[in-house]
Design a protein around this motif. Structure first.
Motif, PDB file in Angstrom:
ATOM      1  N   VAL A  46     -21.158   7.081   3.814  1.00 50.42           N
ATOM      2  CA  VAL A  46     -20.621   6.564   2.555  1.00 50.42           C
ATOM      3  C   VAL A  46     -20.599   5.041   2.554  1.00 50.42           C
ATOM      4  N   LEU A  47     -20.119   4.442   3.641  1.00 50.59           N
ATOM      5  CA  LEU A  47     -20.018   2.977   3.693  1.00 50.59           C
ATOM      6  C   LEU A  47     -21.379   2.296   3.599  1.00 50.59           C
ATOM      7  N   ALA A  48     -22.417   2.929   4.122  1.00 52.75           N
ATOM      8  CA  ALA A  48     -23.753   2.334   4.081  1.00 52.75           C
ATOM      9  C   ALA A  48     -24.307   2.269   2.658  1.00 52.75           C
ATOM     10  N   ARG A  49     -23.722   3.040   1.758  1.00 53.26           N
ATOM     11  CA  ARG A  49     -24.220   3.101   0.393  1.00 53.26           C
ATOM     12  C   ARG A  49     -23.305   2.423  -0.626  1.00 53.26           C
ATOM     13  N   LEU A  50     -22.302   1.723  -0.140  1.00 50.89           N
ATOM     14  CA  LEU A  50     -21.340   1.055  -1.020  1.00 50.89           C
ATOM     15  C   LEU A  50     -21.299  -0.447  -0.772  1.00 50.89           C
ATOM     16  N   PRO A  51     -20.995  -1.209  -1.818  1.00 53.24           N
ATOM     17  CA  PRO A  51     -20.691  -2.616  -1.566  1.00 53.24           C
ATOM     18  C   PRO A  51     -19.305  -2.703  -0.924  1.00 53.24           C
ATOM     19  N   VAL A  52     -19.198  -3.484   0.107  1.00 50.90           N
ATOM     20  CA  VAL A  52     -17.929  -3.594   0.827  1.00 50.90           C
ATOM     21  C   VAL A  52     -17.095  -4.709   0.208  1.00 50.90           C
ATOM     22  N   VAL A  53     -15.791  -4.464   0.047  1.00 51.72           N
ATOM     23  CA  VAL A  53     -14.877  -5.432  -0.536  1.00 51.72           C
ATOM     24  C   VAL A  53     -13.998  -5.985   0.580  1.00 51.72           C
ATOM     25  N   TYR A  54     -14.017  -7.301   0.719  1.00 51.90           N
ATOM     26  CA  TYR A  54     -13.177  -7.998   1.690  1.00 51.90           C
ATOM     27  C   TYR A  54     -12.253  -8.944   0.942  1.00 51.90           C
ATOM     28  N   VAL A  55     -11.094  -9.172   1.497  1.00 52.03           N
ATOM     29  CA  VAL A  55     -10.184 -10.185   0.982  1.00 52.03           C
ATOM     30  C   VAL A  55      -9.684 -11.003   2.162  1.00 52.03           C
ATOM     31  N   THR A  56      -9.246 -12.218   1.868  1.00 48.29           N
ATOM     32  CA  THR A  56      -8.586 -13.014   2.900  1.00 48.29           C
ATOM     33  C   THR A  56      -7.107 -13.040   2.576  1.00 48.29           C
ATOM     34  N   MET A  57      -6.320 -12.869   3.603  1.00 46.46           N
ATOM     35  CA  MET A  57      -4.874 -12.828   3.438  1.00 46.46           C
ATOM     36  C   MET A  57      -4.228 -13.605   4.566  1.00 46.46           C
ATOM     37  N   ASP A  58      -2.999 -13.975   4.336  1.00 42.05           N
ATOM     38  CA  ASP A  58      -2.231 -14.570   5.421  1.00 42.05           C
ATOM     39  C   ASP A  58      -2.071 -13.513   6.504  1.00 42.05           C
ATOM     40  N   SER A  59      -2.173 -13.913   7.737  1.00 46.31           N
ATOM     41  CA  SER A  59      -2.131 -12.952   8.834  1.00 46.31           C
ATOM     42  C   SER A  59      -0.825 -12.161   8.857  1.00 46.31           C
ATOM     43  N   GLY A  60       0.244 -12.706   8.358  1.00 46.17           N
ATOM     44  CA  GLY A  60       1.521 -11.996   8.331  1.00 46.17           C
ATOM     45  C   GLY A  60       1.573 -10.893   7.296  1.00 46.17           C
ATOM     46  N   THR A  61       0.781 -10.985   6.214  1.00 44.95           N
ATOM     47  CA  THR A  61       0.819  -9.972   5.158  1.00 44.95           C
ATOM     48  C   THR A  61      -0.378  -9.036   5.202  1.00 44.95           C
ATOM     49  N   ALA A  62      -1.325  -9.253   6.089  1.00 41.98           N
ATOM     50  CA  ALA A  62      -2.537  -8.435   6.124  1.00 41.98           C
ATOM     51  C   ALA A  62      -2.239  -6.974   6.414  1.00 41.98           C
ATOM     52  N   CYS A  63      -1.218  -6.688   7.169  1.00 43.69           N
ATOM     53  CA  CYS A  63      -0.890  -5.300   7.494  1.00 43.69           C
ATOM     54  C   CYS A  63      -0.065  -4.642   6.403  1.00 43.69           C
ATOM     55  N   GLY A  64       0.350  -5.373   5.421  1.00 42.79           N
ATOM     56  CA  GLY A  64       1.202  -4.824   4.381  1.00 42.79           C
ATOM     57  C   GLY A  64       0.450  -4.324   3.169  1.00 42.79           C
ATOM     58  N   LEU A  65      -0.773  -3.893   3.314  1.00 39.39           N
ATOM     59  CA  LEU A  65      -1.551  -3.394   2.184  1.00 39.39           C
ATOM     60  C   LEU A  65      -1.161  -1.944   1.893  1.00 39.39           C
ATOM     61  N   GLU A  66      -0.479  -1.719   0.787  1.00 36.69           N
ATOM     62  CA  GLU A  66      -0.106  -0.355   0.440  1.00 36.69           C
ATOM     63  C   GLU A  66      -1.122   0.286  -0.491  1.00 36.69           C
ATOM     64  N   SER A  67      -1.526  -0.418  -1.513  1.00 33.64           N
ATOM     65  CA  SER A  67      -2.427   0.148  -2.507  1.00 33.64           C
ATOM     66  C   SER A  67      -3.676  -0.709  -2.623  1.00 33.64           C
ATOM     67  N   THR A  68      -4.745  -0.227  -2.008  1.00 37.20           N
ATOM     68  CA  THR A  68      -6.010  -0.952  -2.080  1.00 37.20           C
ATOM     69  C   THR A  68      -6.946  -0.326  -3.105  1.00 37.20           C
ATOM     70  N   GLY A  69      -6.543   0.797  -3.691  1.00 39.71           N
ATOM     71  CA  GLY A  69      -7.400   1.511  -4.633  1.00 39.71           C
ATOM     72  C   GLY A  69      -7.714   0.737  -5.897  1.00 39.71           C
ATOM     73  N   HIS A  70      -6.907  -0.243  -6.259  1.00 40.30           N
ATOM     74  CA  HIS A  70      -7.135  -1.008  -7.490  1.00 40.30           C
ATOM     75  C   HIS A  70      -8.302  -1.984  -7.367  1.00 40.30           C
ATOM     76  N   CYS A  71      -8.874  -2.096  -6.190  1.00 35.84           N
ATOM     77  CA  CYS A  71      -9.989  -3.019  -5.980  1.00 35.84           C
ATOM     78  C   CYS A  71     -11.303  -2.486  -6.554  1.00 35.84           C
ATOM     79  N   TYR A  72     -11.337  -1.202  -6.861  1.00 34.78           N
ATOM     80  CA  TYR A  72     -12.539  -0.584  -7.415  1.00 34.78           C
ATOM     81  C   TYR A  72     -12.229  -0.029  -8.798  1.00 34.78           C
ATOM     82  N   SER A  73     -13.260   0.006  -9.648  1.00 34.87           N
ATOM     83  CA  SER A  73     -13.105   0.585 -10.980  1.00 34.87           C
ATOM     84  C   SER A  73     -13.121   2.108 -10.873  1.00 34.87           C
ATOM     85  N   SER A  74     -12.791   2.767 -11.969  1.00 35.47           N
ATOM     86  CA  SER A  74     -12.812   4.234 -11.952  1.00 35.47           C
ATOM     87  C   SER A  74     -14.227   4.765 -11.742  1.00 35.47           C
ATOM     88  N   GLU A  75     -15.232   4.042 -12.241  1.00 36.12           N
ATOM     89  CA  GLU A  75     -16.624   4.445 -12.014  1.00 36.12           C
ATOM     90  C   GLU A  75     -16.980   4.335 -10.529  1.00 36.12           C
TER      91      GLU A  75
END
Length: 118
Positions: A46-75
């Motif tokens: 699956v990953l080989a066929r998708l564009p990968v989304v990266y973000v930069t965050m402060d190292s203290g908040t990087a582990c606090g990602l609860e909802s990453t699903g909003h980064c992609y559209s419904s399509e």
């Protein structure tokens, strides 16, 4: 603070794989993909066929990602789901044959006389 690069695609894909396999009609599929190597191959497929989304965050908040699903559209979510199903089919071969092979139903075979002995 230092910045950390976070891959948002991997957790989305792994969560979706878990959800799809949990809802799959055949329990055997869940058993097969419980094997870490096959689960990793499906994730890689699956990953080989998708564009990968990266973000930069402060190292203290990087582990606090609860909802990453909003980064992609419904399509894009639909595309991820489709790729997971395609990956399952690709890794297991043709699904209709695999389903028949592991089906609990038995087919009665009719006795046919042999012409071997004349």
């Amino acid at each position: 603070m230092t910045q950390t690069i976070v891959n948002l695609t991997l957790p989305i894909v792994t969560d979706k794989i878990d959800d799809i396999l949990a809802a799959y009609p055949l329990y055997e599929y869940r058993q097969v993909f419980a094997v870490p190597e096959l689960r990793q191959k499906l994730t890689t497929y699956v990953l080989a066929r998708l564009p990968v989304v990266y973000v930069t965050m402060d190292s203290g908040t990087a582990c606090g990602l609860e909802s990453t699903g909003h980064c992609y559209s419904s399509e894009q979510h639909a595309q991820i789901n489709q790729l997971i199903h395609q990956g399952i089919e690709a890794l297991l071969g043709r699904p209709e044959i695999w389903q028949r092979r592991h089906s609990p139903e038995r087919v009665e075979v009719e006795a046919i006389p042999s012409s071997w002995f004349g």
